[in-house]
Motif scaffolding. Sequence first.
Motif, mmCIF file in Angstrom:
data_model
loop_
_atom_site.group_PDB
_atom_site.id
_atom_site.type_symbol
_atom_site.label_atom_id
_atom_site.label_comp_id
_atom_site.label_asym_id
_atom_site.label_seq_id
_atom_site.Cartn_x
_atom_site.Cartn_y
_atom_site.Cartn_z
ATOM 1 N N ALA A 1 11.364 50.044 29.259
ATOM 2 C CA ALA A 1 10.616 49.034 30.012
ATOM 3 C C ALA A 1 9.366 48.627 29.248
ATOM 4 O O ALA A 1 9.037 47.431 29.160
ATOM 5 N N PHE A 2 8.672 49.597 28.679
ATOM 6 C CA PHE A 2 7.457 49.295 27.910
ATOM 7 C C PHE A 2 7.786 48.431 26.698
ATOM 8 O O PHE A 2 7.089 47.445 26.410
ATOM 9 N N SER A 3 8.858 48.768 25.989
ATOM 10 C CA SER A 3 9.235 48.012 24.799
ATOM 11 C C SER A 3 9.666 46.593 25.155
ATOM 12 O O SER A 3 9.269 45.623 24.498
ATOM 13 N N ALA A 4 10.476 46.464 26.211
ATOM 14 C CA ALA A 4 10.924 45.136 26.631
ATOM 15 C C ALA A 4 9.751 44.276 27.076
ATOM 16 O O ALA A 4 9.666 43.089 26.729
ATOM 17 N N LEU A 5 8.845 44.868 27.853
ATOM 18 C CA LEU A 5 7.677 44.114 28.328
ATOM 19 C C LEU A 5 6.776 43.704 27.170
ATOM 20 O O LEU A 5 6.209 42.605 27.170
ATOM 21 N N THR A 6 6.646 44.572 26.173
ATOM 22 C CA THR A 6 5.809 44.252 25.014
ATOM 23 C C THR A 6 6.368 43.061 24.257
ATOM 24 O O THR A 6 5.629 42.126 23.893
ATOM 25 N N ALA A 7 7.679 43.070 24.012
ATOM 26 C CA ALA A 7 8.303 41.962 23.286
ATOM 27 C C ALA A 7 8.311 40.687 24.116
ATOM 28 O O ALA A 7 8.042 39.589 23.602
ATOM 29 N N TRP A 8 8.625 40.811 25.401
ATOM 30 C CA TRP A 8 8.662 39.642 26.279
ATOM 31 C C TRP A 8 7.274 39.010 26.387
ATOM 32 O O TRP A 8 7.128 37.780 26.301
ATOM 33 N N SER A 9 6.228 39.815 26.567
ATOM 34 C CA SER A 9 4.864 39.297 26.722
ATOM 35 C C SER A 9 4.386 38.602 25.455
ATOM 36 O O SER A 9 3.683 37.586 25.518
ATOM 37 N N ALA A 10 4.750 39.154 24.293
ATOM 38 C CA ALA A 10 4.329 38.539 23.034
ATOM 39 C C ALA A 10 4.903 37.138 22.896
ATOM 40 O O ALA A 10 4.213 36.205 22.459
ATOM 41 N N ARG B 1 13.687 52.895 40.926
ATOM 42 C CA ARG B 1 13.896 51.837 41.913
ATOM 43 C C ARG B 1 14.422 52.431 43.217
ATOM 44 O O ARG B 1 14.001 52.040 44.313
ATOM 45 N N SER B 2 15.329 53.401 43.103
ATOM 46 C CA SER B 2 15.889 54.014 44.308
ATOM 47 C C SER B 2 14.846 54.824 45.078
ATOM 48 O O SER B 2 15.002 55.061 46.276
ATOM 49 N N GLN B 3 13.793 55.223 44.388
ATOM 50 C CA GLN B 3 12.730 55.992 45.028
ATOM 51 C C GLN B 3 11.637 55.098 45.610
ATOM 52 O O GLN B 3 10.628 55.599 46.117
ATOM 53 N N GLY B 4 11.828 53.785 45.520
ATOM 54 C CA GLY B 4 10.903 52.854 46.137
ATOM 55 C C GLY B 4 9.827 52.308 45.231
ATOM 56 O O GLY B 4 8.943 51.564 45.698
ATOM 57 N N LEU B 5 9.883 52.626 43.930
ATOM 58 C CA LEU B 5 8.877 52.078 43.015
ATOM 59 C C LEU B 5 9.095 50.572 42.870
ATOM 60 O O LEU B 5 10.219 50.112 42.684
ATOM 61 N N SER B 6 8.022 49.813 42.931
ATOM 62 C CA SER B 6 8.127 48.363 42.794
ATOM 63 C C SER B 6 7.953 47.965 41.331
ATOM 64 O O SER B 6 7.310 48.677 40.550
ATOM 65 N N PRO B 7 8.524 46.822 40.924
ATOM 66 C CA PRO B 7 8.321 46.349 39.552
ATOM 67 C C PRO B 7 6.842 46.174 39.223
ATOM 68 O O PRO B 7 6.415 46.510 38.118
ATOM 69 N N ALA B 8 6.069 45.658 40.170
ATOM 70 C CA ALA B 8 4.645 45.456 39.930
ATOM 71 C C ALA B 8 3.937 46.761 39.642
ATOM 72 O O ALA B 8 3.067 46.848 38.768
ATOM 73 N N ALA B 9 4.306 47.799 40.393
ATOM 74 C CA ALA B 9 3.669 49.104 40.187
ATOM 75 C C ALA B 9 4.009 49.676 38.825
ATOM 76 O O ALA B 9 3.149 50.246 38.142
ATOM 77 N N LEU B 10 5.265 49.523 38.395
ATOM 78 C CA LEU B 10 5.653 50.038 37.091
ATOM 79 C C LEU B 10 4.972 49.254 35.967
ATOM 80 O O LEU B 10 4.475 49.839 35.011
ATOM 81 N N ARG B 11 4.923 47.947 36.128
ATOM 82 C CA ARG B 11 4.256 47.134 35.106
ATOM 83 C C ARG B 11 2.800 47.531 34.991
ATOM 84 O O ARG B 11 2.256 47.624 33.884
ATOM 85 N N ALA B 12 2.138 47.763 36.133
ATOM 86 C CA ALA B 12 0.732 48.160 36.101
ATOM 87 C C ALA B 12 0.572 49.523 35.430
ATOM 88 O O ALA B 12 -0.351 49.742 34.635
ATOM 89 N N GLU B 13 1.485 50.439 35.724
ATOM 90 C CA GLU B 13 1.436 51.769 35.122
ATOM 91 C C GLU B 13 1.569 51.693 33.596
ATOM 92 O O GLU B 13 0.940 52.467 32.865
ATOM 93 N N LEU B 14 2.372 50.747 33.144
ATOM 94 C CA LEU B 14 2.606 50.601 31.699
ATOM 95 C C LEU B 14 1.583 49.696 31.024
ATOM 96 O O LEU B 14 1.654 49.485 29.810
ATOM 97 N N GLY B 15 0.650 49.160 31.778
ATOM 98 C CA GLY B 15 -0.414 48.355 31.199
ATOM 99 C C GLY B 15 -0.160 46.877 31.156
ATOM 100 O O GLY B 15 -0.804 46.135 30.388
ATOM 101 N N PHE B 16 0.757 46.401 32.001
ATOM 102 C CA PHE B 16 1.064 44.963 32.043
ATOM 103 C C PHE B 16 0.716 44.403 33.422
ATOM 104 O O PHE B 16 1.329 44.710 34.395
#
Length: 284
Positions: A21-30, A269-284
């Motif tokens: 997720a971190f790698s994909a977000l890094t490339a996508w954001s760039a 995702r099955s544990q209820g984590l939201s995409p926004a929360a994960l993105r924030a955790e990873l610095g996005f």
Amino acid sequence: MTVLITRFAPSPTGRLHKGHAFSALTAWSAADTTGGRFLLRIEDIDPTRCRPEFDAGVLEDLVWLGLDWESPVRRQSEHLSDYATVIDTLDRRGLLYRCFRTRKEILDAIGNAPHGAAEAVRPGPHPPEEEAALLAEGRAFAWRLSLDRAREALGDRAWQALAFVEEGEGPDGERGLIRARPGTAGDVVVARKDAGTAYHVAVTHDDARQGVTHVIRGQDLFEATHIQVLLQALMGWPTPVYRHHRLVTGPDGRRYAKRDGSVTLAHLRSQGLSPAALRAELGF
């Protein structure tokens, strides 16, 4: 501002995890920041480990994460003839040799080598009589790229000039213009018996074919860049800019792995984590 063309290129051998997720977000954001293009490529040349359900899982996880990409998605298994052409080109130029040695034989040679592993992973071609006999037996072989022949083909000046730009940071803080050291990889395998090609050929071909300007990936692939730059030079392909990023690790300091199901995006995702929360955790 330079418009970037980036890519995320996972292998469907398991479900994506936080590190992916971190790698994909890094490339996508760039790409997104520069108004560029973000490509998704499925690197599924290994028929023994890649599975359709993991391919589908990649798309599911990335959509959940909020990413979008250009269509169609390039799947390497659909382009094996492209890589075969590259192998044939290198072979016709005399840059390859057949290697019938097993992995165990190579490892044994490394252990017995007086000059260390760097010398042992350059086994060289078999004597002609031995090669002919092995071919007559129907023994499986891999194609290896001869570093000696590659250097001769390029010439010493071009060999010494092999380099790439690192805009991120290598494992030891490497950045800026870096001289490529393809010799550290030895005579790498460029085609395997089970897939007809190997990672280095497929990835460099596709980056050139798809016009990728910036390869953004984890530091664990930094060393692979050296041999990939050599292949780019041999094939007349452009060398992208590289940005290697840190590896995401867990509380124990170990990098995430596909075998750890507790950190896969599907599980989170099955544990209820939201995409926004994960993105924030990873610095996005």
